[in-house]
Design an enzyme around this catalytic site. Structure first.
Site, short mmCIF file in Angstrom:
data_model
loop_
_atom_site.label_atom_id
_atom_site.label_comp_id
_atom_site.label_asym_id
_atom_site.label_seq_id
_atom_site.Cartn_x
_atom_site.Cartn_y
_atom_site.Cartn_z
N HIS A 194 -7.56 -14.55 -97.09
CA HIS A 194 -8.35 -14.20 -95.92
C HIS A 194 -9.27 -13.04 -96.25
O HIS A 194 -8.87 -12.08 -96.91
CB HIS A 194 -7.41 -13.82 -94.78
CG HIS A 194 -8.13 -13.56 -93.49
ND1 HIS A 194 -9.00 -14.47 -92.92
CD2 HIS A 194 -8.12 -12.48 -92.67
CE1 HIS A 194 -9.49 -13.97 -91.81
NE2 HIS A 194 -8.97 -12.77 -91.62
N CYS A 203 -14.11 -17.53 -92.92
CA CYS A 203 -14.03 -16.06 -92.99
C CYS A 203 -14.85 -15.53 -94.16
O CYS A 203 -15.35 -14.40 -94.11
CB CYS A 203 -12.59 -15.58 -93.08
SG CYS A 203 -11.68 -16.20 -94.51
#
Lengths: 112, 552
Positions: B483, B189
């Site tokens: 994240h 990510c």
């Protein structure tokens, strides 16, 4: 004019040139300067005049004058001469009152 | 305001000043430097003696403007054109034309009846001024700060969930061109988020979409089969193709691993580190000078044309006031979070604390970046003037703004003693439109030195200081595991890019997010790219039957 005009000036001329009693105004001024109060008052005045837009008004006047005369034909002396009367006249009464009040309270606090 | 006239231009010297300087040089300036005083409010003036009132040698007056002759040290007054004793003085004594205004520490020519300017004089005054800046009890410099504006935005984070709404599948095809999810290939990510931002950086996007990196030519020319720009070109083509199915940038990941072996694993990485390494790799390939010396000042590769800016660092000796400036190129700016409140100094008013406990602002961070910093006594620097190591003051400012401004928020603290690092979760409020003018060298230096002439060696063209945000890379979670999500702003509409999932979101969501990398582009470029046909939503009829996997 006074006789000191003809005398060549020396770097540390400390000679007493006052042959008269200092006026009240002079005494007050001296006291204000010595104590540093004059500087503080000047700063206060500057701040108040900025806040009320006086400074911007004067700036506009100067710009208009400079534009009319031409940028390169204007001197500091000219500008001061032109805006001084208008400047003095347009100071808000509240600012005058505040400073007068401060000077009074300062004088009350120092023994004269 | 007219853009034709530069706001500052050094006035020509009057010939009296030139004559004076030829005859006396800078001696007069240095002698008077001793008497330059800075009052507690930061104003420079000449103070010969604290004991006496300066009086005019002609009339003993103390009112009006008082001038101090640089040749003979006599004081004269100037009340009006009719009562100008300064002029009288210069007429009485030949060569005594140049004087110094006692109140303002400015040069004056009695004959021209005007203030005159000399960068050398200003430098002398400023050196003294810097040494005398008012200090507070603990020795830190206290400088009058700008009054802060309080933004009235009240963020209620509980409303965020309500605002994140998923649109139905139809609207996907109404998305602007260039929006395509990127599959997560194993903790990638960090890569996806930065790629999304770069895919929409106007200069980069225009470069690749106009085919400036020719894949065919490239493969034939280079010896090694790997070319990161080629792989990026592939991604651009894929993302802007109109196909909405999430794309897997596997080839690119493989190429990047080849270049950065130490990071070739499936562990989580830092997005900023990835961003920098990516820029490096593209520059290596695209830059005119291959390998070795990277001449940032002259490099015309797409990366430097888009991201390269110049940061000016002014180091001032605390003993003699001598300042030296250096310029360093940069492709991004890392900002510390401003966690402290400011102390606005008001004459006669008590200082107010105007910062809420848990919020920082981008403007606050930028102010922190350009603040005048007193270096610790363990960081003494060598001063050329004093010929020894002295305490120093440092100040940063931006000399040249890039087209794309990447601001990196340093969200981590390291405790070397405890040997641990911590993430700072503090919320950062940032504007969508940012004017960088107050952080330019010209503004910062002007603020420090007032109207002194010497400081301006050619002002930068400050017409392009307005920026618009186009991408925000946000982080959620902890330092070691978290994240990354990117928010893109296309035609003033925000889209959330969470790996393979692209959704339309409201701006409150973006404002409430925890930003880590902020990408701003010059306003002109932002609006130009919004006018692009490719950004217009496509007709819903075209892609009716294309399955859109990965959205829920």
């Amino acid at each position: 004019m006074r006789s000191s005009v003809k005398r060549p000036p020396t770097p540390d001329a400390e000679e007493e040139e006052q042959d008269r009693e200092p006026t009240l105004q002079e005494i007050i001024n001296i006291k204000l300067v010595e104590s540093g109060e004059k500087e503080r008052l000047k700063e206060l005045l500057r701040e108040r005049l900025v806040e009320c837009g006086w400074k911007d008004e004067m700036k506009t006047l100067c710009r208009a004058f400079a534009r009319k005369r031409g940028r390169n034909n204007v001197t500091v002396d000219d500008l001061v001469h032109v805006i001084t009367p208008k400047g003095r006249a347009s100071i808000p009464d509240s600012v005058k009152a505040e400073l007068l009040q401060r000077i009074r309270s300062f004088l009350a606090s120092t023994a004269l | 305001m007219s853009s034709r006239n530069p706001s500052y231009s050094t006035p020509k010297e009057c010939n009296h000043l030139t004559k004076y300087k030829l005859k006396h040089g800078l001696d007069g300036y240095y002698l008077i430097q001793e008497f330059v005083k800075t009052n507690p409010f930061g104003r420079t003036m000449i103070d010969k003696s604290k004991l006496e009132l300066p009086r005019c040698s002609f009339c003993s007056g103390y009112q009006g403007r008082l001038y101090f002759c640089l040749i003979c040290s006599s004081v004269t007054c100037c009340l009006s054109p009719g009562s100008d004793h300064t002029l009288l003085h210069s007429q009485s004594f030949d060569g005594h034309e140049i004087a110094v205004d006692l109140e303002r520490a400015e040069l004056y020519c009695s004959v021209c009846c005007d203030q005159v300017y000399d960068p050398d004089f200003d430098e002398v005054v400023m050196c003294k001024h810097m040494m005398e800046l008012p200090r507070s009890e603990n020795g830190d410099l206290r400088l009058c700060k700008r009054k802060r504006l309080n933004f009235g935005i009240d963020l209620d984070l509980r409303n965020v969930k309500r605002l994140v709404s998923l649109r139905d599948q139809w609207s996907k095809s109404c998305f602007p061109l260039g929006l395509r999810g990127l599959n997560n290939l194993g903790n990638t990510c960090f890569m996806n988020s930065v790629l999304q931002a770069l895919l929409h950086a106007p200069p980069l996007r225009n470069y690749y979409l106009s085919g400036r990196h020719n894949r065919e030519m490239c493969r034939k020319r280079s010896n090694d089969r790997l070319c990161l720009p080629c792989d990026i070109d592939v991604i651009f083509s894929a993302v802007f193709s109109g196909d909405r199915t999430p794309y897997s940038p596997a080839q690119f990941l493989y190429s990047w691993w080849q270049h950065s072996e130490n990071l070739a694993n499936y562990e989580q990485q830092d997005a900023h580190e990835f961003f920098i390494s990516m820029l490096d790799r593209i520059h290596e390939k695209e830059g005119k000078a291959s390998h070795a010396i990277r001449d940032y000042g002259d490099c015309q590769c797409i990366i430097h044309r888009a991201f390269s800016g110049l940061v000016r660092s002014d180091v001032t000796c605390a003993s003699c006031g001598f300042t030296s400036s250096t310029y360093d190129p940069c492709v991004d700016i890392s900002l510390d979070l401003d966690t402290h409140t400011s102390y606005p100094i008001n004459v006669g008013k008590p200082s107010k604390l105007n910062e809420s406990a848990g919020t920082s602002t981008l403007v606050g961070c930028l102010d922190l970046f350009t603040r005048l910093e007193k270096l610790g006594s363990d960081q003494k620097l060598y001063c050329e003037n004093c010929q020894e190591k002295q305490d120093a003051l440092k100040q940063l400012s931006i000399k040249k703004l890039p087209l794309v401004l990447c601001l990196h928020i340093k969200r981590f603290e390291h405790f070397p003693i405890k040997r641990l690092s911590r993430k700072i979760d503090r919320h950062l409020q940032f504007p969508f439109s940012l004017d960088m003018k107050p952080y330019l060298s010209s503004s910062v230096v002007r603020k420090k030195f007032g109207n002194r002439m010497f400081a301006f060696e050619g002002d930068e063209s400050d017409s392009n200081t307005e920026f618009e945000v186009f991408a925000v890379v946000t982080h959620s979670g902890m330092l070691e595991s978290g994240h990354y999500v990117t928010y893109l702003r296309l035609r003033n509409q925000w889209f959330k890019c969470d790996d393979a999932w692209i959704t339309k979101v409201d701006e409150e969501v973006v404002r409430a997010s925890q930003c880590y990398l902020l990408y701003y582009v010059q306003k002109v470029l932002y609006h130009k790219s919004s006018e692009d046909v490719s950004c217009l939503p496509m007709s819903p009829h075209a892609d009716r039957f294309v399955p859109i996997a990965g959205c829920c």
